[in-house]
Design an enzyme around this catalytic site. Structure first.
Site, PDB file in Angstrom:
ATOM      1  N   HIS A  25       1.977  25.137  28.702  1.00 35.42           N
ATOM      2  CA  HIS A  25       2.479  25.588  29.994  1.00 35.42           C
ATOM      3  C   HIS A  25       2.790  27.084  29.980  1.00 35.42           C
ATOM      4  O   HIS A  25       3.707  27.539  29.288  1.00 35.42           O
ATOM      5  CB  HIS A  25       3.736  24.790  30.336  1.00 35.42           C
ATOM      6  CG  HIS A  25       4.308  25.076  31.685  1.00 35.42           C
ATOM      7  ND1 HIS A  25       5.585  25.562  31.870  1.00 35.42           N
ATOM      8  CD2 HIS A  25       3.769  24.925  32.912  1.00 35.42           C
ATOM      9  CE1 HIS A  25       5.819  25.690  33.161  1.00 35.42           C
ATOM     10  NE2 HIS A  25       4.733  25.317  33.811  1.00 35.42           N
ATOM     11  N   ARG A  26       1.993  27.855  30.692  1.00 41.56           N
ATOM     12  CA  ARG A  26       2.135  29.327  30.737  1.00 41.56           C
ATOM     13  C   ARG A  26       2.056  29.947  29.345  1.00 41.56           C
ATOM     14  O   ARG A  26       2.724  30.941  29.043  1.00 41.56           O
ATOM     15  CB  ARG A  26       3.441  29.742  31.415  1.00 41.56           C
ATOM     16  CG  ARG A  26       3.687  29.109  32.776  1.00 41.56           C
ATOM     17  CD  ARG A  26       5.021  29.541  33.367  1.00 41.56           C
ATOM     18  NE  ARG A  26       5.502  28.563  34.337  1.00 41.56           N
ATOM     19  CZ  ARG A  26       6.730  28.520  34.829  1.00 41.56           C
ATOM     20  NH1 ARG A  26       7.616  29.436  34.466  1.00 41.56           N
ATOM     21  NH2 ARG A  26       7.087  27.593  35.677  1.00 41.56           N
TER      22      ARG A  26
ATOM     23  N   ASP B   7       6.200  23.383  27.441  1.00 38.90           N
ATOM     24  CA  ASP B   7       6.526  24.726  26.940  1.00 38.90           C
ATOM     25  C   ASP B   7       6.533  24.754  25.411  1.00 38.90           C
ATOM     26  O   ASP B   7       6.642  25.817  24.807  1.00 38.90           O
ATOM     27  CB  ASP B   7       7.923  25.141  27.421  1.00 38.90           C
ATOM     28  CG  ASP B   7       7.957  25.492  28.896  1.00 38.90           C
ATOM     29  OD1 ASP B   7       6.894  25.484  29.540  1.00 38.90           O
ATOM     30  OD2 ASP B   7       9.063  25.751  29.419  1.00 38.90           O
TER      31      ASP B   7
ATOM     32  N   GLU C  87      -2.342  26.421  30.421  1.00 41.82           N
ATOM     33  CA  GLU C  87      -2.031  26.474  31.849  1.00 41.82           C
ATOM     34  C   GLU C  87      -1.580  27.866  32.252  1.00 41.82           C
ATOM     35  O   GLU C  87      -0.950  28.578  31.468  1.00 41.82           O
ATOM     36  CB  GLU C  87      -0.934  25.443  32.152  1.00 41.82           C
ATOM     37  CG  GLU C  87      -0.682  25.191  33.619  1.00 41.82           C
ATOM     38  CD  GLU C  87       0.452  26.030  34.193  1.00 41.82           C
ATOM     39  OE1 GLU C  87       0.696  25.958  35.406  1.00 41.82           O
ATOM     40  OE2 GLU C  87       1.093  26.781  33.410  1.00 41.82           O
TER      41      GLU C  87
END
Length: 776
Positions: A448-449, A675, A475
């Site tokens: 995520h990111r 994350d 992502e």
């Protein structure tokens, strides 16, 4: 001013007509009593051809606003939500059990959320009443309503749904309501879109029309008495086929080729046309097979004859079969059926002899392009790497095979989502032989990111770190600058993650690139820049990873797709968004790219309501050909099982705590977005045994050394600590550590298992069993 009531109304009190109620591709199957075969009394019919302009039919009542006949159509005009238009057609107290239908055309709307409706069971003071309301923007999840105007003259909306397309201006739709006791079904163009049992308070009343912030015309109005009873709502609900108990996390569902056996979720129906042009299964009308399976098994309709697909689609509608998969090796058949029934689910059968990387990429593009979501592939050409490739592109995989128990174990260890087999008993037996919390391979992981737990989010450093940690997908979020450049940023402002302030859309690329995107995270990342979308794409070109791209701004779909295509990354990108219009626009630009719909919702309190919600969301995703990427707080066991049985491979966000992450994996989540990619990095991918078969004589021994696949991207294995086990009560061999000692003649399966800790839980990675044959 209320117009004078002139002209001759076609209100009829004793005319016999034949009413045909067509079926649904939405709610669950409905029994044959839904169809009306007997002649029914016509209560009212009107086509307005004999009504003068500016008038209403005799006896019709203008309750509020502006309504009049214009050129043979009834036109209701409402300039705003505060100034609705309502017309009531008096029926007296004859009945509230009727079929009420009309043709409806939107001419204008103040905004897409404004609506028009068919009112029914309207009480003498013009309220309370029920209504079937349709927003102009019917693709919204609340685009359709079963609504109640209550005794306090206020709205209560117990049921909502959507329609696969927004109602186009100047396009006519046939709208229908069947009211029977407390049961109501609401249709658009023959498709059942709302099915409820919450209409029991008022048993009879008038009917009418309403417009709210829209100008709408109606024509060909009919109200016919309805003497049949609609089936109990329990017979039309979403359902979960009963599956075999297994300790495997996210086990494959079983699709039977031949029999309806408990423990299977779906049954393959080979649909063929006979000499008379009728669609059949095993020589009998397909309707018979569909009726037999209602509420028990999910039909997988296999079609190879590209003739009269519309006729087959009509049968599925008329039998109210909405929960089905259309399967074919011909992509055009799948696409055509999905055109007729937009909430059908598509599966594409691969029938070539080989399956290399080029074939995989082409097949994935074909699946997306032809509105399918499931790849169906023979076991002999499948591999775990093939399954992983398709999974990371939002495609579910069903393997064909498992002809015996040993082959069933093999296909399970490929990591497939479904097993299509002529011998479901073999798979049922195999699935029952594993210990609790068994993994056959690690789930697909989306970073995520990047890895914002270790590096500043949405920076190139964070993305590279995610790749190094073995993320299957990375992502990101895309927005557009003031001067029309695509950049990576989650928030609409730069305030939280950089040393600057202001909206992304109000800043130029030069201003964005001048900001420091690392200093707020840690001094060691000082100088990190906000990446451009092109920079992000180019970084991973030619690398074995999929980019999960979230669209954060309206109107950027075309530019995003152009940059993906220019970078040669079509095969390595999946697009997702919270805005369903972004998904539809993306698919219209390039349907070869996979898509996912992001959303969050509460968990309903009962099993029945959870299944109904799962069904609605599945149909919503199917209508866009998008996976359902819900946040993990929206999940429940029924949702997870419902989706797995129906070939939906969804991603779920955002895991930042070990406990819910572990619980979600135990429950069967296969696509976590996190994350903390590092939490899964050290988990072994899968176990590989040296030999699938071992022959031993009584008294002899064999030592088994198992290896672990280290990384999906590399063809590299390493030795791993394992223990061996056999099923309880087995006496043919004795197990000591990694040694098998032969005791008595016969054949037995011996399993190798690696136990490890991950996310605060104990997991068992189990290898495909070794078939040990003991002889004298």
């Amino acid at each position: 001013m209320v117009p004078n009531f002139r002209g001759k109304s076609k209100r009829i009190t004793a005319v016999l007509v034949s009413v045909g109620i067509f079926g649904s591709l939405w709610m669950g199957p409905v029994n044959s009593s839904t169809k009306v075969h007997a002649a029914e009394q016509a209560l009212t019919q009107e086509n307005f051809d004999q009504i003068a302009n500016g008038m209403l039919p005799a006896g019709w009542k203008l309750v509020q606003g502006n309504a009049k006949v214009v050129d043979g159509k009834l036109v209701l005009t409402s300039p705003s939500s505060g100034a609705p238009a309502r017309v009531v057609i008096p029926l007296g107290n004859q009945t509230g059990n009727y079929v009420y239908e009309a043709d409806m055309t939107f001419q204008s709307a103040v905004e897409d959320s404004r609506w028009a409706s068919l009112m029914y069971r309207v009480q003498p003071n013009s309220y309370p009443y029920y209504q079937f309301a349709m927003r102009r923007g019917t693709t919204a999840l609340n685009g359709l309503e079963f609504a109640i105007r209550n005794e306090s003259n206020q709205w209560v909306v117990p049921e909502t749904n959507f329609y696969p397309e927004n109602m186009a201006f100047h396009k006519t739709y046939h709208i229908k309501v069947i009211a029977s006791g407390n049961r109501v079904q609401q249709f658009i163009d023959g498709q059942l879109v709302v099915d409820t049992d919450q209409a029991g308070k008022w048993a009879n009343g008038d009917v009418g029309f309403q417009a709210n912030g829209t100008t709408v015309q109606f024509d060909n109005v009919k109200v016919n008495a309805y003497s049949n009873a609609l089936p109990p709502l329990a017979n039309t609900n979403a359902f979960l086929p009963q599956e075999v108990n297994t300790n495997i996390v996210n086990p494959p569902t079983i699709i039977s080729k031949t029999v309806t056996q408990e423990g299977t979720s779906s049954v393959l129906l080979q649909a063929k046309r006979n000499e008379q042009g009728q669609w059949t299964v095993d020589g009998a009308p397909i309707e018979k097979a569909l009726e037999t399976m209602k509420g028990k098994f999910i039909p997988v309709v296999h079609v190879e004859e590209h003739v009269d697909i519309e006729g087959l689609a009509n049968i599925l509608k008329e039998t109210q079969t909405q929960d089905f998969q259309i399967l074919s090796s011909n992509p055009a058949i799948v696409k055509e059926m999905r055109g007729f029934i937009k909430t059908a689910r598509g599966a594409l059968l691969y029938n070539k002899a080989s399956f290399n990387k080029h074939d995989m990429a082409a097949f994935a593009r074909d699946i997306h392009k032809n509105n399918a979501m499931v790849a169906v592939i023979p076991q002999k050409i499948l591999s775990p790497d093939t399954v992983h490739y398709l999974h990371s592109r939002a495609i579910s995989v069903w393997g064909i095979g498992a002809e015996d128990v040993q082959a069933a174990h093999s296909i399970i260890h490929l990591g497939v989502d479904g097993i299509l087999t002529e011998n479901p008993a073999a798979s049922i037996e195999a699935l029952g032989q594993y210990p609790k919390n068994t993994l056959v391979q690690r789930p697909v992981v989306a970073a995520h990111r990047g890895v914002p737990s270790l590096a500043p989010e949405n920076t190139m450093t964070s993305y590279r770190k995610a790749y190094e940690l073995g993320a299957d997908m990375i992502e990101t979020d895309v927005q557009r600058t003031k001067d029309g450049q695509l950049v990576i940023m989650h928030d609409y402002t730069v305030d939280r993650t950089t040393n600057g302030k202001g909206n992304v859309k109000d800043s130029t690329l030069e201003q964005i690139r001048a900001l420091d995107a690392g200093i707020k995270f840690s001094p060691e990342f000082q100088g990190e820049k906000i990446p451009t979308f092109k920079e992000y794409l180019d970084e991973f070109k030619g690398k074995d990873v999929v980019l999960l791209v979230e669209l954060k701004a309206d109107g950027i779909e075309k530019q995003v797709m152009e940059e993906i295509e220019q970078s040669g990354m079509v095969d390595n990108v999946v697009i997702q968004s919270f805005n369903s219009n972004h998904i539809r626009n993306t698919r219209s630009l390039n349907p070869e790219v996979g898509t996912g719909y992001l959303y969050s919702s509460g968990v309903p309190s009962t099993v029945e309501s959870r299944l109904k919600k799962a069904q609605q969301m599945m149909q919503y995703g199917a209508s866009m050909n998008a996976t359902l990427n819900a946040d993990y707080g929206s999940l429940n066991p029924e949702f997870i099982q419902y989706m797995r049985q129906r070939g939906f491979l969804n991603m779920h966000w955002t895991f930042r705590n070990e406990n819910p992450f572990g619980q979600a994996l135990e429950a069967g989540v296969v696509g976590p977005i996190t994350d903390y990619t590092q939490w899964l990095t050290d988990a072994p991918i899968r176990l590989e045994i040296p030999n699938k078969k071992v022959n031993l004589k009584v008294g002899k021994s064999a030592v088994i050394q198992v290896k672990s696949k280290v990384n999906y991207r590399e063809d590299k294995t390493e030795n791993i600590q394992t223990t061996l086990f056999v099923n309880n009560g087995e006496t043919k061999v004795k197990i000591e550590g990694n040694t098998i000692q032969a005791i008595e003649p016969g054949t037995v399966n011996v399993f190798a298992m690696h136990t490890f800790q991950m996310l605060g839980k104990e997991w068992h990675l189990v290898a495909e069993p070794i078939e040990v044959t003991v002889s004298e």
